[in-house]
Design an enzyme around this catalytic site. Sequence first.
Site, PDB file in Angstrom:
ATOM      1  N   LYS A 168      36.982   4.242  68.843  1.00 50.16           N
ATOM      2  CA  LYS A 168      36.312   5.459  68.377  1.00 50.16           C
ATOM      3  C   LYS A 168      36.976   5.974  67.092  1.00 50.16           C
ATOM      4  CE  LYS A 168      33.850   9.281  68.433  1.00 50.16           C
ATOM      5  NZ  LYS A 168      32.453   9.573  68.518  1.00 50.16           N
ATOM      6  N   LYS A 236      39.616  17.387  64.154  1.00 53.83           N
ATOM      7  CA  LYS A 236      40.542  17.018  65.239  1.00 53.83           C
ATOM      8  C   LYS A 236      40.642  15.492  65.354  1.00 53.83           C
ATOM      9  CE  LYS A 236      38.278  16.629  68.937  1.00 53.83           C
ATOM     10  NZ  LYS A 236      37.517  15.620  69.678  1.00 53.83           N
TER      11      LYS A 236
HETATM   12  P1  NAP Z   1      30.926  21.373  72.235  1.00 54.11           P
HETATM   13  O1  NAP Z   1      29.452  21.537  72.085  1.00 54.11           O
HETATM   14  O2  NAP Z   1      31.830  22.255  71.445  1.00 54.11           O
HETATM   15  O3  NAP Z   1      31.258  21.492  73.795  1.00 54.11           O
HETATM   16  C1  NAP Z   1      32.579  21.434  74.242  1.00 54.11           C
HETATM   17  C2  NAP Z   1      32.582  21.498  75.761  1.00 54.11           C
HETATM   18  O4  NAP Z   1      33.930  21.407  76.220  1.00 54.11           O
HETATM   19  C3  NAP Z   1      32.022  22.811  76.320  1.00 54.11           C
HETATM   20  O5  NAP Z   1      31.361  22.542  77.532  1.00 54.11           O
HETATM   21  C4  NAP Z   1      33.306  23.615  76.573  1.00 54.11           C
HETATM   22  O6  NAP Z   1      33.162  24.637  77.530  1.00 54.11           O
HETATM   23  C5  NAP Z   1      34.209  22.514  77.072  1.00 54.11           C
HETATM   24  N1  NAP Z   1      35.628  22.847  76.974  1.00 54.11           N
HETATM   25  C6  NAP Z   1      36.361  23.010  75.851  1.00 54.11           C
HETATM   26  N2  NAP Z   1      37.637  23.291  76.156  1.00 54.11           N
HETATM   27  C7  NAP Z   1      37.726  23.292  77.499  1.00 54.11           C
HETATM   28  C8  NAP Z   1      38.778  23.523  78.426  1.00 54.11           C
HETATM   29  N3  NAP Z   1      40.022  23.794  78.018  1.00 54.11           N
HETATM   30  N4  NAP Z   1      38.496  23.446  79.748  1.00 54.11           N
HETATM   31  C9  NAP Z   1      37.239  23.173  80.171  1.00 54.11           C
HETATM   32  N5  NAP Z   1      36.204  22.952  79.354  1.00 54.11           N
HETATM   33  C10 NAP Z   1      36.444  23.017  78.040  1.00 54.11           C
HETATM   34  O7  NAP Z   1      31.389  19.882  71.871  1.00 54.11           O
HETATM   35  P2  NAP Z   1      30.532  18.523  71.929  1.00 54.11           P
HETATM   36  O8  NAP Z   1      29.879  18.321  70.605  1.00 54.11           O
HETATM   37  O9  NAP Z   1      29.741  18.503  73.192  1.00 54.11           O
HETATM   38  O10 NAP Z   1      31.736  17.463  71.999  1.00 54.11           O
HETATM   39  C11 NAP Z   1      32.367  17.101  73.232  1.00 54.11           C
HETATM   40  C12 NAP Z   1      33.261  15.884  72.955  1.00 54.11           C
HETATM   41  O11 NAP Z   1      32.434  14.795  72.484  1.00 54.11           O
HETATM   42  C13 NAP Z   1      34.312  16.119  71.859  1.00 54.11           C
HETATM   43  O12 NAP Z   1      35.492  15.424  72.166  1.00 54.11           O
HETATM   44  C14 NAP Z   1      33.652  15.530  70.604  1.00 54.11           C
HETATM   45  O13 NAP Z   1      34.613  15.124  69.651  1.00 54.11           O
HETATM   46  C15 NAP Z   1      32.894  14.347  71.205  1.00 54.11           C
HETATM   47  N6  NAP Z   1      31.709  13.887  70.459  1.00 54.11           N
HETATM   48  C16 NAP Z   1      30.831  14.774  69.901  1.00 54.11           C
HETATM   49  C17 NAP Z   1      29.718  14.273  69.211  1.00 54.11           C
HETATM   50  C18 NAP Z   1      28.693  15.198  68.579  1.00 54.11           C
HETATM   51  O14 NAP Z   1      27.883  14.713  67.749  1.00 54.11           O
HETATM   52  N7  NAP Z   1      28.652  16.476  68.924  1.00 54.11           N
HETATM   53  C19 NAP Z   1      29.509  12.894  69.119  1.00 54.11           C
HETATM   54  C20 NAP Z   1      30.402  12.030  69.739  1.00 54.11           C
HETATM   55  C21 NAP Z   1      31.506  12.537  70.407  1.00 54.11           C
HETATM   56  P3  NAP Z   1      32.584  26.089  77.113  1.00 54.11           P
HETATM   57  O15 NAP Z   1      31.096  25.982  77.211  1.00 54.11           O
HETATM   58  O16 NAP Z   1      33.175  27.006  78.102  1.00 54.11           O
HETATM   59  O17 NAP Z   1      33.053  26.374  75.705  1.00 54.11           O
END
Ligand code: NAP
Length: 286
Positions: A168, A236
Amino acid sequence: MKTGMIGLGAMGAGMARNIAQAGHLTAVYNRTAAKAQNLAAELNVMAYSDPAQLAAAVDVILIAVSADSDMLEMVEAIARGAGPGSIVVDLSTVSSTSARQAAQILSEKQVDFLDAPVSGGVEGAKNGTLAIMAGGDSDVLARARPILAAMSRRIVHMGAVGAGQATKAVNQIMAAGINQAVSEALAFGQAQGLPMADVIEVIGGGAAANWFLEQRGLTMTKGSFKPGFKLALHHKDLKICQHMAKSLGMTTPLTDQTVIDYERLMAEGWGNEDISALYRLKRQLK
Ligand code: NAP
């Protein structure tokens, strides 16, 4: 297999819907409880207020949270509830070191672990077309494959735990370069007064075509940077890449410049925008 999803953000919610559609999802958890309750009502599954309780109720636990410490916090909680033989699959993007740490914590409870970061954006999560790069035991991957197949069109086993995240990191460096190239080129086109929808259409049919141009090209030229993939999350990831490159004795100038650019945008308050907000710097937008 009964499956639970932890983390219902931009990625997790789409993944959960596809697993539910395939008939596997039975439980969800989200730190902000309202999101879990709403999705549970929509999908007719159980919403838990404690990740340990969710872990005790399912065979496969999927995680999609923000960063290393968040993932490890969830793994610690899961280890308190999960039964021997259950499988934890981390779909978040974190370091290989954190993946190995998670595997270690869980192995003490005879719980199996895969690091399985994804690529394909929120569109891929919604449409069930993600690419999954998996690290861990091949037998464990074989057991988890029917669940992962519900959200992806490509699953590749990369090696032992940590190899998924190492792969990744390759993806994230490439994504930084693509963001730099697409945002700079489109800003250049816009500065010439070209019709940008036509520019994107014609270039999208040639050798410079790519996913990011297709999905984010038009919106960035219109000054719309709704995530998508939050800039602070890619920052990050690139910090992880820089750390890895340093330990390999490599230089990564494109990554370094992108980190500098993202830090400037984050300082200006744009960290929760999509990574295409890099366009702000290219066009000097405020
Ligand atoms: P996001 O929309 O910001 O959602 C983050 C999620 O993590 C939310 O459900 C949040 O809960 C939860 N969270 C954060 N800190 C936490 C903690 N300490 N304890 C429990 N839950 C926690 O992010 P995302 O885009 O879905 O990304 C999620 C992961 O996938 C990341 O590692 C990102 O790098 C990766 N990713 C993202 C993409 C993309 O295009 N978005 C693509 C590939 C990979 P709350 O709702 O309470 O804030």
